[in-house]
Design a protein around this motif. Structure first.
Motif, PDB file in Angstrom:
ATOM      1  N   LEU A  61      -9.353 -13.016  19.408  1.00  0.00           N
ATOM      2  CA  LEU A  61      -8.078 -13.654  19.094  1.00  0.00           C
ATOM      3  C   LEU A  61      -8.272 -14.947  18.319  1.00  0.00           C
ATOM      4  O   LEU A  61      -7.468 -15.282  17.439  1.00  0.00           O
ATOM      5  N   ASN A  62      -9.308 -15.693  18.638  1.00  0.00           N
ATOM      6  CA  ASN A  62      -9.532 -16.993  18.004  1.00  0.00           C
ATOM      7  C   ASN A  62     -10.187 -16.869  16.635  1.00  0.00           C
ATOM      8  O   ASN A  62     -10.143 -17.803  15.849  1.00  0.00           O
ATOM      9  N   ARG A  63     -10.788 -15.725  16.375  1.00  0.00           N
ATOM     10  CA  ARG A  63     -11.490 -15.553  15.107  1.00  0.00           C
ATOM     11  C   ARG A  63     -10.470 -15.333  13.999  1.00  0.00           C
ATOM     12  O   ARG A  63      -9.633 -14.441  14.059  1.00  0.00           O
ATOM     13  N   GLU A  64     -10.534 -16.152  12.998  1.00  0.00           N
ATOM     14  CA  GLU A  64      -9.638 -16.015  11.851  1.00  0.00           C
ATOM     15  C   GLU A  64     -10.400 -15.363  10.717  1.00  0.00           C
ATOM     16  O   GLU A  64     -11.399 -15.877  10.248  1.00  0.00           O
ATOM     17  N   GLU A  65      -9.937 -14.214  10.308  1.00  0.00           N
ATOM     18  CA  GLU A  65     -10.587 -13.522   9.209  1.00  0.00           C
ATOM     19  C   GLU A  65      -9.934 -13.949   7.898  1.00  0.00           C
ATOM     20  O   GLU A  65      -8.713 -13.986   7.794  1.00  0.00           O
ATOM     21  N   PRO A  66     -10.744 -14.264   6.905  1.00  0.00           N
ATOM     22  CA  PRO A  66     -10.161 -14.663   5.618  1.00  0.00           C
ATOM     23  C   PRO A  66      -9.451 -13.477   4.975  1.00  0.00           C
ATOM     24  O   PRO A  66      -9.935 -12.357   4.981  1.00  0.00           O
ATOM     25  N   GLU A  67      -8.270 -13.752   4.453  1.00  0.00           N
ATOM     26  CA  GLU A  67      -7.483 -12.697   3.817  1.00  0.00           C
ATOM     27  C   GLU A  67      -7.719 -12.710   2.321  1.00  0.00           C
ATOM     28  O   GLU A  67      -7.833 -13.765   1.695  1.00  0.00           O
ATOM     29  N   ASP A  68      -7.774 -11.545   1.758  1.00  0.00           N
ATOM     30  CA  ASP A  68      -7.932 -11.461   0.322  1.00  0.00           C
ATOM     31  C   ASP A  68      -6.563 -11.647  -0.339  1.00  0.00           C
ATOM     32  O   ASP A  68      -5.528 -11.559   0.316  1.00  0.00           O
ATOM     33  N   PRO A  69      -6.526 -11.942  -1.624  1.00  0.00           N
ATOM     34  CA  PRO A  69      -5.250 -12.212  -2.305  1.00  0.00           C
ATOM     35  C   PRO A  69      -4.272 -11.041  -2.253  1.00  0.00           C
ATOM     36  O   PRO A  69      -3.062 -11.244  -2.193  1.00  0.00           O
ATOM     37  N   GLU A  70      -4.783  -9.798  -2.253  1.00  0.00           N
ATOM     38  CA  GLU A  70      -3.880  -8.647  -2.219  1.00  0.00           C
ATOM     39  C   GLU A  70      -3.151  -8.566  -0.885  1.00  0.00           C
ATOM     40  O   GLU A  70      -1.974  -8.198  -0.842  1.00  0.00           O
ATOM     41  N   THR A  71      -3.838  -8.878   0.207  1.00  0.00           N
ATOM     42  CA  THR A  71      -3.202  -8.836   1.517  1.00  0.00           C
ATOM     43  C   THR A  71      -2.113  -9.890   1.604  1.00  0.00           C
ATOM     44  O   THR A  71      -1.022  -9.629   2.115  1.00  0.00           O
ATOM     45  N   LYS A  72      -2.406 -11.074   1.103  1.00  0.00           N
ATOM     46  CA  LYS A  72      -1.393 -12.136   1.108  1.00  0.00           C
ATOM     47  C   LYS A  72      -0.192 -11.732   0.256  1.00  0.00           C
ATOM     48  O   LYS A  72       0.951 -11.965   0.629  1.00  0.00           O
ATOM     49  N   ALA A  73      -0.459 -11.121  -0.890  1.00  0.00           N
ATOM     50  CA  ALA A  73       0.627 -10.713  -1.782  1.00  0.00           C
ATOM     51  C   ALA A  73       1.468  -9.615  -1.148  1.00  0.00           C
ATOM     52  O   ALA A  73       2.696  -9.604  -1.295  1.00  0.00           O
ATOM     53  N   SER A  74       0.824  -8.702  -0.427  1.00  0.00           N
ATOM     54  CA  SER A  74       1.591  -7.599   0.170  1.00  0.00           C
ATOM     55  C   SER A  74       2.469  -8.078   1.312  1.00  0.00           C
ATOM     56  O   SER A  74       3.481  -7.450   1.620  1.00  0.00           O
ATOM     57  N   LYS A  75       2.117  -9.200   1.935  1.00  0.00           N
ATOM     58  CA  LYS A  75       2.971  -9.747   2.989  1.00  0.00           C
ATOM     59  C   LYS A  75       4.222 -10.390   2.385  1.00  0.00           C
ATOM     60  O   LYS A  75       5.278 -10.378   2.996  1.00  0.00           O
ATOM     61  N   LYS A  76       4.089 -10.941   1.182  1.00  0.00           N
ATOM     62  CA  LYS A  76       5.233 -11.549   0.516  1.00  0.00           C
ATOM     63  C   LYS A  76       6.126 -10.479  -0.107  1.00  0.00           C
ATOM     64  O   LYS A  76       7.331 -10.488   0.054  1.00  0.00           O
ATOM     65  N   ASP A  77       5.523  -9.569  -0.860  1.00  0.00           N
ATOM     66  CA  ASP A  77       6.262  -8.506  -1.540  1.00  0.00           C
ATOM     67  C   ASP A  77       5.420  -7.235  -1.494  1.00  0.00           C
ATOM     68  O   ASP A  77       4.340  -7.196  -2.084  1.00  0.00           O
ATOM     69  N   PRO A  78       5.878  -6.195  -0.801  1.00  0.00           N
ATOM     70  CA  PRO A  78       5.081  -4.974  -0.670  1.00  0.00           C
ATOM     71  C   PRO A  78       4.771  -4.276  -1.997  1.00  0.00           C
ATOM     72  O   PRO A  78       3.816  -3.526  -2.089  1.00  0.00           O
ATOM     73  N   THR A  79       5.555  -4.518  -3.013  1.00  0.00           N
ATOM     74  CA  THR A  79       5.311  -3.858  -4.295  1.00  0.00           C
ATOM     75  C   THR A  79       4.365  -4.651  -5.195  1.00  0.00           C
ATOM     76  O   THR A  79       3.904  -4.133  -6.205  1.00  0.00           O
ATOM     77  N   LEU A  80       4.068  -5.872  -4.832  1.00  0.00           N
ATOM     78  CA  LEU A  80       3.275  -6.754  -5.692  1.00  0.00           C
ATOM     79  C   LEU A  80       1.840  -6.283  -5.931  1.00  0.00           C
ATOM     80  O   LEU A  80       1.377  -6.345  -7.074  1.00  0.00           O
ATOM     81  N   PRO A  81       1.086  -5.790  -4.920  1.00  0.00           N
ATOM     82  CA  PRO A  81      -0.287  -5.349  -5.214  1.00  0.00           C
ATOM     83  C   PRO A  81      -0.353  -4.246  -6.264  1.00  0.00           C
ATOM     84  O   PRO A  81      -1.229  -4.269  -7.130  1.00  0.00           O
ATOM     85  N   LYS A 121       1.830  -3.728  -8.651  1.00  0.00           N
ATOM     86  CA  LYS A 121       2.183  -4.331  -9.935  1.00  0.00           C
ATOM     87  C   LYS A 121       1.033  -5.150 -10.503  1.00  0.00           C
ATOM     88  O   LYS A 121       0.839  -5.178 -11.717  1.00  0.00           O
ATOM     89  N   LEU A 122       0.262  -5.810  -9.607  1.00  0.00           N
ATOM     90  CA  LEU A 122      -0.886  -6.588 -10.076  1.00  0.00           C
ATOM     91  C   LEU A 122      -1.946  -5.691 -10.717  1.00  0.00           C
ATOM     92  O   LEU A 122      -2.651  -6.108 -11.629  1.00  0.00           O
ATOM     93  N   HIS A 123      -2.056  -4.459 -10.252  1.00  0.00           N
ATOM     94  CA  HIS A 123      -3.017  -3.516 -10.813  1.00  0.00           C
ATOM     95  C   HIS A 123      -2.452  -2.744 -11.993  1.00  0.00           C
ATOM     96  O   HIS A 123      -3.138  -1.905 -12.579  1.00  0.00           O
ATOM     97  N   GLY A 124      -1.203  -2.995 -12.332  1.00  0.00           N
ATOM     98  CA  GLY A 124      -0.597  -2.334 -13.468  1.00  0.00           C
ATOM     99  C   GLY A 124      -0.064  -0.950 -13.145  1.00  0.00           C
ATOM    100  O   GLY A 124       0.109  -0.135 -14.043  1.00  0.00           O
ATOM    101  N   ASN A 125       0.181  -0.682 -11.861  1.00  0.00           N
ATOM    102  CA  ASN A 125       0.693   0.621 -11.451  1.00  0.00           C
ATOM    103  C   ASN A 125       2.130   0.500 -10.969  1.00  0.00           C
ATOM    104  O   ASN A 125       2.603  -0.582 -10.641  1.00  0.00           O
ATOM    105  N   GLU A 126       2.799   1.637 -10.911  1.00  0.00           N
ATOM    106  CA  GLU A 126       4.143   1.655 -10.355  1.00  0.00           C
ATOM    107  C   GLU A 126       4.020   1.678  -8.833  1.00  0.00           C
ATOM    108  O   GLU A 126       3.204   2.425  -8.289  1.00  0.00           O
ATOM    109  N   PRO A 127       4.795   0.855  -8.125  1.00  0.00           N
ATOM    110  CA  PRO A 127       4.725   0.844  -6.660  1.00  0.00           C
ATOM    111  C   PRO A 127       5.111   2.195  -6.074  1.00  0.00           C
ATOM    112  O   PRO A 127       5.927   2.924  -6.637  1.00  0.00           O
ATOM    113  N   SER A 128       4.517   2.517  -4.947  1.00  0.00           N
ATOM    114  CA  SER A 128       4.815   3.787  -4.284  1.00  0.00           C
ATOM    115  C   SER A 128       6.210   3.754  -3.685  1.00  0.00           C
ATOM    116  O   SER A 128       6.835   2.699  -3.543  1.00  0.00           O
TER     117      SER A 128
END
Length: 114
Positions: free
Chosen positions: A62-82, A84-91
């Motif tokens: 519980l105390n261990r904080e795992e570093p998040e990659d930018p895609e994970t952070k982006a998907s928490k803000k907007d699920p379609t963003l990862p 779009k960042l790769h140039g694909n249409e969101p599922s």
């Protein structure tokens, strides 16, 4: 009398490949390495760890904080963003998730105004 048989070739009776190999000449397998990662499963019912050790392990998780990659952070803000960042249409699922997230945010804003 059975030792005097003349049946078969002479090579059958020679020692050739029938010799015993010395133990020092046998290639051994590598010794077991203690403390190999993932050698103990935390939910193993046959593991003899005490309850205190199991609790300490869970607290460490519980105390261990795992570093998040930018895609994970982006998907928490907007699920379609990862996508779009790769140039694909969101599922379709990502689009539905984005709609649900927008509806929930709108509902929470309305609830906060009351």
């Amino acid at each position: 009398m059975s030792g005097y048989s003349n049946v078969g070739q002479s090579s059958v009776y020679e020692s050739g490949d029938q010799r015993n190999v010395k133990n020092s000449e046998i290639p051994g397998r590598p010794r077991y390495e203690e403390g190999v990662e993932h050698s103990h499963q935390p939910n193993d019912s046959k593991d003899e760890r005490s309850i205190a050790n199991r609790l300490a392990n869970e607290e460490r998780k519980l105390n261990r904080e795992e570093p998040e990659d930018p895609e994970t952070k982006a998907s928490k803000k907007d699920p379609t963003l990862p996508a779009k960042l790769h140039g694909n249409e969101p599922s379709k699922g990502a689009k539905i998730d984005a709609d649900i997230q927008a509806e929930e945010e709108e509902y929470l804003k309305q609830k906060g105004k009351k």
